[in-house]
Design an enzyme around this catalytic site. Sequence first.
Site, PDB file in Angstrom:
ATOM      1  CB  VAL A  47      -0.932   0.020   1.236  1.00  0.00           C
ATOM      2  CG1 VAL A  47      -1.796   1.276   1.236  1.00  0.00           C
ATOM      3  CG2 VAL A  47      -1.800  -1.234   1.270  1.00  0.00           C
ATOM      4  CG  ASN A  49       0.891   7.819   2.148  1.00  0.00           C
ATOM      5  OD1 ASN A  49       1.298   8.959   2.007  1.00  0.00           O
ATOM      6  ND2 ASN A  49      -0.147   7.511   2.908  1.00  0.00           N
ATOM      7  CB  ALA A  50       1.026  11.195  -1.752  1.00  0.00           C
ATOM      8  CB  ALA A  51       4.007  11.041   2.725  1.00  0.00           C
ATOM      9  CE1 TYR A  52       6.737   7.312  -4.401  1.00  0.00           C
ATOM     10  CE2 TYR A  52       6.922   9.674  -4.077  1.00  0.00           C
ATOM     11  CZ  TYR A  52       6.622   8.598  -4.897  1.00  0.00           C
ATOM     12  OH  TYR A  52       6.216   8.795  -6.178  1.00  0.00           O
ATOM     13  CB  CYS A  57       6.451  -4.224   2.599  1.00  0.00           C
ATOM     14  SG  CYS A  57       7.866  -3.134   2.350  1.00  0.00           S
ATOM     15  CD  GLU A  59       7.423  -8.570   1.765  1.00  0.00           C
ATOM     16  OE1 GLU A  59       8.367  -8.892   1.037  1.00  0.00           O
ATOM     17  OE2 GLU A  59       6.826  -7.464   1.653  1.00  0.00           O
ATOM     18  CB  CYS A  90      12.769  -4.443   1.936  1.00  0.00           C
ATOM     19  SG  CYS A  90      11.634  -4.159   3.316  1.00  0.00           S
ATOM     20  CB  CYS A  93       9.949  -7.253   4.838  1.00  0.00           C
ATOM     21  SG  CYS A  93       8.684  -5.979   4.638  1.00  0.00           S
TER      22      CYS A  93
END
Length: 139
Positions: A47, A49-52, A57, A59, A90, A93
């Site tokens: 999921v 988000n515009a705020a990266y 993730c 997971e 990553c 995760c």
Amino acid sequence: MIDETSLAALFDAAAGARARAYAPYSGFSVGAAVLGAGGAIFAGCNVENAAYPVGACAEVGALSAMVAGGETRLAAILVIGGGAGLCTPCGACRQRIREFAGPDAAVVIAGPEGVRRRFTAGELLPESFGPEILQGARP
């Protein structure tokens, strides 16, 4: 490691979650499915988000669903992504997986066509820091 029936169920759950991923910025949809120690399967998707930095993730979603479902140990996790390379978890995760998995837990990496590679949690995060290290560590 993991039987073929469980592997097929994990793949289907992860692929279904990937189809529902929210990835409008990267366009890179990921799905994950966890096989809990009790045999139940829990899925999650990435999921964005515009705020990266505040995205999640796949997971994380699958592990959260597992815990919300009452499980705290996983037997296997399958992660599915697109592209030609391996969509391995990553670093963050990998540590999250380690919280709920022993070193022999199966970590299966897939693409839309099927399984690409299998690892153990210990292979992906060798010499890891896990909950058992904290046992008896307090003064």
